[in-house]
Design an enzyme around this catalytic site. Sequence first.
Site, PDB file in Angstrom:
ATOM      1  N   HIS A   1       0.812  -1.218   0.000  1.00 32.59           N
ATOM      2  CA  HIS A   1       0.000   0.000   0.000  1.00 32.59           C
ATOM      3  C   HIS A   1       0.846   1.268   0.000  1.00 32.59           C
ATOM      4  CE1 HIS A   1      -3.515   2.450   1.670  1.00 32.59           C
ATOM      5  NE2 HIS A   1      -3.974   1.869   0.590  1.00 32.59           N
TER       6      HIS A   1
ATOM      7  N   HIS B   1      -8.852  11.069   0.292  1.00 31.12           N
ATOM      8  CA  HIS B   1      -8.098   9.821   0.212  1.00 31.12           C
ATOM      9  C   HIS B   1      -6.800   9.990   0.992  1.00 31.12           C
ATOM     10  CE1 HIS B   1      -5.748   6.531  -1.788  1.00 31.12           C
ATOM     11  NE2 HIS B   1      -6.903   5.925  -1.632  1.00 31.12           N
TER      12      HIS B   1
END
Length: 615
Positions: free
Chosen positions: A273, A501
């Site tokens: 990630h 985000h």
Amino acid sequence: MSQDSQHGKWSISSSDDDDEDLPPSQLRPPADSNHSSPQADSPPSSKPEPVAVVKPEPVNAPPSSLAIGSEARQAAQASQLNPMKYESSPSLAGKRKKEATDDAGWALSDSDGDDDVGEKGKSLRELPRKPSPSPKAKKPKVEERPPSPHGRLYYIDEPQDFFEASVPCLNDTYRFYLNKVTGLDRQYNTGALHIRDILSPLFGTLKESVQFNYCFDIAWMVQQYPPEFRDRPVLIVHGDKREAKARLVQQTQPFPNVRLCQAKLDIAFGTHHTKMMLLWYEEGFRVLILTSNLIRADWYQKTQGMWMSPLFPPLPEGSPESAGESPTFFKRDLLDYLGSYRAPELADWIQRIREHDLSETRVYLIGSTPGRYTGSDMERWGHLRLRKLLYDHSHPVPKEESWPVIGQFSSIGSMGLDKTKWLAGEFQRTLTTLGKSSLRPDPPVHLVYPSVEDVRTSLEGYPAGGSLPYSIQTAQKQLWLHSYFHRWKADSTGRSHAMPHIKTYMRTSPDFTQLAWFLITSANLSKAAWGALEKNNTQVMVRSYELGVLYLPSAFDMKTFPVHRNPFPVSSSSSGFPVPFDLPPTHYSSKDQPWIWNIPYSQAPDTHGNIWVPS
């Protein structure tokens, strides 16, 4: 089954109980919508069929333009390719596989669903592309795009002056920047950056680069490099396996300068990630640590953030290994993080970093890498790394028990049956550490996460909720968590309407004018990202790769950071820290509900006249 709570009544079918964090599959206009759609004229008594909405890029986009991520993101796509074949069950909506076809659909992102779900917990990033036409159907004209939940077109084209033509005015004090948001007044994008700006010659004559990320659209990424740099070598560091990796390989075929490096994910349900760029120029070297995936939707109408390093010059030939280190030991920690990949493809980059002077860096690196760690290694990664830095390099403040902790994120994993299992236990202890004080206060904890109304009224409308993968199956198990929630409201510039985000964590003064520390990171609120203690606290287990930077006042010769209340337009010398949302945070009202991405929202249309109906 149904679940009542202070945030409304949720209903799911009993068959859905075993599937968590599954992506919703369709957006639908309401019956009275004026958007063209097969469903617009359906009689109320008929069961609405899923709407085939949006191909994000022009219909002649090549196969290489597909956004590729981990295997579960690919698994989510199969049912999107023929949406008429499945019933409206959230569990079915999540079991899709990407196919390398011109009209294949959803691009997904963000891994941080439930720790025990594994790779099912992915989030939607781009809207679904139009499904492949049947043999009898007419192919759409190349110059046209299908109807979109955003309105007539999926993307609003950026104006000519959206991208920088000269070196922009940036805040060089903190080197913390927001992304540009399409659709905002220009003044609110001043001092913000787009990926095309970052990769432009304004910041250096690029020789080679590495892109670490979770979700990729290779063709789109290549187009963000200026023409003169477009054939320079690019290394992609990813976490895809098996079929997902094969599709990523297929994406790179048209681009011989693009190579792949697969991150090792040896612990189940972990993801790669981390989002980082390494940029090697003729003039030196630069590092960017950011929150955006390498897909267009993440650089369009999302609130994202980044730390961009200074241009690091090369060291004189023959310099000792210890040369070029910063007071924050950033160089050592970056080399340690890259070494954790055990990847031959990164060996040249590790050597290049050793040969550059990183001494100007004022931030601390906080990474997560998969593994089980004991002894002193427990403090190398994850939230225990953050705890160690706060213990060693921050300072107690008067009445620190009244200094709140604020966490802000776009994805939520399983926290346990009550707050003591992880959040208010080990994680809160980390977030409340200030120096070597033996005081263990219990300050307020505010968690900033968008409500349904925040998503509904955003620039993107309900599609923005595809970036907020909090599932009903997870939420109904931890209703206690929702009492922590606060609205997403951004700095009164319209950025409140660009859904977050970005992920940030901080400690503020009671009046929210000072910061004891600030962190920007890829890590959402999950044990997979931050790590969890095991074996009576003698071991920590981390599942995923994550990366962020910690700002501590001591590294800037300050006692605290003043909060910059009005960061736009940007000043190059402001001493205030540009917190990307309004302070103080606004607690959910009794009518507010946290955004849950795999249940329908059909009572109120969004800003584009659409409703949200997961299938």
